[in-house]
Design an enzyme around this catalytic site. Structure first.
Site, PDB file in Angstrom:
ATOM      1  CG  ASP A  71      -1.888   1.139   1.279  1.00 59.32           C
ATOM      2  OD1 ASP A  71      -1.732   2.089   0.485  1.00 59.32           O
ATOM      3  OD2 ASP A  71      -2.813   1.097   2.108  1.00 59.32           O
ATOM      4  CE1 TYR A 164      -7.326  11.219  -9.287  1.00 60.66           C
ATOM      5  CE2 TYR A 164      -8.517  12.438 -10.983  1.00 60.66           C
ATOM      6  CZ  TYR A 164      -7.627  11.443 -10.627  1.00 60.66           C
ATOM      7  OH  TYR A 164      -7.043  10.665 -11.592  1.00 60.66           O
ATOM      8  CE  LYS A 168      -3.815  11.160 -10.446  1.00 60.31           C
ATOM      9  NZ  LYS A 168      -2.731  10.143 -10.465  1.00 60.31           N
ATOM     10  CB  VAL A 197      -8.497   5.303 -19.064  1.00 60.04           C
ATOM     11  CG1 VAL A 197      -7.956   3.939 -19.487  1.00 60.04           C
ATOM     12  CG2 VAL A 197      -7.572   6.413 -19.505  1.00 60.04           C
TER      13      VAL A 197
END
Length: 266
Positions: A71, A164, A168, A197
């Site tokens: 992890d 998020y 990024k 994707v």
């Protein structure tokens, strides 16, 4: 077919470590690198899936594979990994930082703090730790390439994805700065930023809500969303350029996508 006009650089025999290898982009990348003759260290939390992947790579490509249950949120475990690898896999010269993901679509007024911590720990801290753990060896051996999987979310920020997007964007900034740190070495660093994707990404983001996850890609024109294999191919392209060529950033959309929110659908 290999061009007679331009020769890619072989990666056969090199040791590659892929995080988040139990599914999606990580799985597809491990397959491509095994096909090209790399020795593989595949790491993820789901050991049963890694074992199945390793068996597949050995059977289909004769690959040498070592599985690590990992992890990346556990920074101590990441930092201990270089010394824990068997001798045959200790010379990691390709690192694909793929582990991570998105959780939820909350507004900034409603962000779940547990989701926030998980995304920052995996997408940012884990990636930084993996890079810190393996780049010293690359520099010392005079050979290395780090591939960081970013996202359109790191370039174009949208509502419902504040954390998020922030993680990024951090990946992009970190990679840019790392390139400056490594510019006087033979080591390269690349970001690959996909648009839509079709992997387990949306299923994880929507926490198992299959209808919502499928809705992300529903009706997309011109062949639909990207596949994990498409991004693996982009990764292979960056890795196989001659030593003088460093592919810095790749932004990859499906044909029907023009931005984070502009999607052509039936």
């Amino acid at each position: 077919m290999v061009s007679k006009l331009y020769q890619p650089a072989p990666v056969a025999g090199r040791c590659a470590l892929v995080t988040g290898a139990s599914s999606g982009i990580g799985f597809a990348t491990a397959e491509r690198l095994a096909e090209l003759g790399c020795r593989l260290v595949v790491a993820a939390r789901r050991k049963d899936r890694l074992d199945a992947l390793a068996a597949k790579l050995r059977d289909e490509h004769g690959a040498s594979v070592h599985c690590i249950e990992l992890d990346v949120c556990d920074v101590d475990a990441v930092m201990a990994l270089p010394e824990a690898l068997p001798a045959d896999f200790a010379d990691v010269s390709i690192l694909v930082n793929n582990a991570g993901g998105a959780l939820g679509t909350a507004k900034c007024t409603e962000n779940d703090m547990n989701d926030m911590s998980t995304m920052i720990d995996a997408n940012v801290k884990g990636l930084i730790a993996c890079t810190r753990a393996f780049t010293p060896g690359m520099v010392a051996r005079g050979e290395g390439h780090v591939i960081n999987i970013s996202s359109i979310a790191g370039i174009e920020w949208y509502g419902g994805g504040s954390v998020y997007c922030a993680t990024k964007a951090a990946v992009n900034a970190f990679t840019y700065a790392c390139r400056k740190d490594l510019h006087d070495t033979p080591c390269k660093i690349t970001t690959v930023a996909p648009g839509f994707v079709n992997t387990e990404f949306s299923a994880v983001r929507f926490k198992g809500d299959a209808a919502k996850a499928e809705g992300v890609y529903k009706g997309m024109k011109y062949g639909g969303p990207l596949l994990a294999e498409d991004i693996a191919d982009n990764i292979v392209y960056a890795l196989t350029r001659p030593g003088r060529v460093q592919v810095c950033d790749m932004l990859v959309y499906p044909t029907s996508q023009a931005s984070a929110k502009d999607i052509a659908r039936e």
